[in-house]
Structure formats: C-alpha cells, structure tokens
Design a protein around this motif. Sequence first.
Motif, PDB file in Angstrom:
ATOM      1  N   VAL A  33       0.853  -1.185   0.000  1.00  0.00           N
ATOM      2  CA  VAL A  33       0.000   0.000   0.000  1.00  0.00           C
ATOM      3  C   VAL A  33       0.892   1.238   0.000  1.00  0.00           C
ATOM      4  O   VAL A  33       1.765   1.378   0.854  1.00  0.00           O
ATOM      5  N   LEU A  34       0.666   2.130  -0.950  1.00  0.00           N
ATOM      6  CA  LEU A  34       1.387   3.394  -1.002  1.00  0.00           C
ATOM      7  C   LEU A  34       0.586   4.443  -0.247  1.00  0.00           C
ATOM      8  O   LEU A  34      -0.538   4.778  -0.643  1.00  0.00           O
ATOM      9  N   VAL A  35       1.151   4.945   0.848  1.00  0.00           N
ATOM     10  CA  VAL A  35       0.494   5.958   1.666  1.00  0.00           C
ATOM     11  C   VAL A  35       0.997   7.324   1.213  1.00  0.00           C
ATOM     12  O   VAL A  35       2.176   7.643   1.359  1.00  0.00           O
ATOM     13  N   VAL A  36       0.090   8.140   0.661  1.00  0.00           N
ATOM     14  CA  VAL A  36       0.457   9.476   0.186  1.00  0.00           C
ATOM     15  C   VAL A  36      -0.175  10.490   1.127  1.00  0.00           C
ATOM     16  O   VAL A  36      -1.377  10.781   1.049  1.00  0.00           O
ATOM     17  N   GLU A  37       0.620  11.013   2.036  1.00  0.00           N
ATOM     18  CA  GLU A  37       0.119  11.892   3.099  1.00  0.00           C
ATOM     19  C   GLU A  37       1.269  12.786   3.569  1.00  0.00           C
ATOM     20  O   GLU A  37       2.351  12.297   3.887  1.00  0.00           O
ATOM     21  N   ASP A  38       1.030  14.118   3.598  1.00  0.00           N
ATOM     22  CA  ASP A  38       2.102  15.043   3.970  1.00  0.00           C
ATOM     23  C   ASP A  38       2.158  15.348   5.464  1.00  0.00           C
ATOM     24  O   ASP A  38       3.073  16.050   5.904  1.00  0.00           O
TER      25      ASP A  38
END
Length: 222
Positions: free
Chosen positions: A6-11
């Motif tokens: 799972v690629l987590v894209v969160e800043d």
Amino acid sequence: MPGELVLVVEDEPQIADTLERYLRANGFQTERAGNGERALELWRRTRPHLILLDLMLPKLDGLEVLKRIRQEDRTPIIVITAKAEEVDRLLGLELGADDYVVKPFSPREVVARVKAVLRRTQGLVRPPSHVRVGPLEVDLEALRVRCQGQNLTLTPTQVRLLYLLATQAGRALTREELRAGLGTEADERTVDAHVKNLRARLGPCSFMLETIRGFGYRLLQP
C-alpha cells in the motif's frame, strides 16, 4: 509471504505514521510519499496494490495525481480528504477513485476499507510487462532484457526471475517467494542456481543483483 503493498500518500507525518503502523499490523507492506511528485515516482517504481491518497498535497495536489494515474492505470485508490463537501467527494470518484475517507478518521476504518477495495478489485491490476530499473530493461512479454541499451542473452526462466526482482526493485525477496513466482516445484537450491546463472549473464548490470545472506536476493536501484 509478504502482504499487499500500500502506497500511503500523506504530507502530515503523524497521520502517515499511524496509517503505516495499522496497515503493517494487518499484514500489509507500505511505502510513503509526502508530496504529489514523489507519489507518482513511487507509484511508477513500486507498482503498489493500492494507494491511500490525500488530496491536499504540496508540489502536486492529490486530484492531479489521481488524474495522471488514471490516464495510465487502474491501481485501486482510496482518497483521503479533510474536505467533507459533496462536490469534492464526487470529483474524486468521477476521476476514478475507488473509495474515499474524510478526516478525522479511524485508522481501523481505513484498514477495513483497504481490505474491502482490494477484495473488490482483485485481479484487475496487473504489473506492466516492461520494467526499467536504472540501466536495466526487462520486457517479460517479449522475453527480452537490455543492459545499457544492449541486448542480453537470457533463458525464459532467467527473464522471468529478473522480472520478479525488477517489479519489486529495492526490496529483498526470499528464495521461497522467487520459487513461487517462477511456478516451479524445485527447491531453494535450484533458485540459487538460477540466480547464479542470471548474474553471470547480466554483464555490466550484474552489480545490481544483490545476495542477502540467509534470506534471498534483491535488485538494487542505482
């Protein structure tokens, strides 16, 4: 066997940390991107099974990331947003999101949604037949491998083995994973022999094939 990636894209680091912790506790592997440009880079490189995509991102916003991915691929995407307005939800879904979660959210709910989307989309996402890692190119469909633009002579089994490593470049794969990926009943020693022969044929790219003692093998990313 390792779980789905799972690629987590969160800043927001705290939110990303929490999501990764819960996902890993449930058997998933994770990668993380803190901005939209990095998200696209990791998506192309790692080919995750699913993406958790925050909409409010630096450099490139989440909707643009979603749009670009959908122009090329059907990787399952769950949108994460702090905006509860219906128009944002609909826009995300119209662009091809598979689901959405509104902040603040329960990490357990997110994991449940990840599992549900993966069940629903299982079998729809296939990795590309052509993979490039640094100077090395692997075309599974054509059974062709190139190093620095030069064709290499490999057997079909060696091409499949290299493809398995290339599609997960940077991650160490166990001998059992490679054996299973090749679909052979041979033991792990046979895998070792295949890897040895493969390394001998990679020429200038042989340095990319790394042995992880007592574990397995990894294709390095230059």
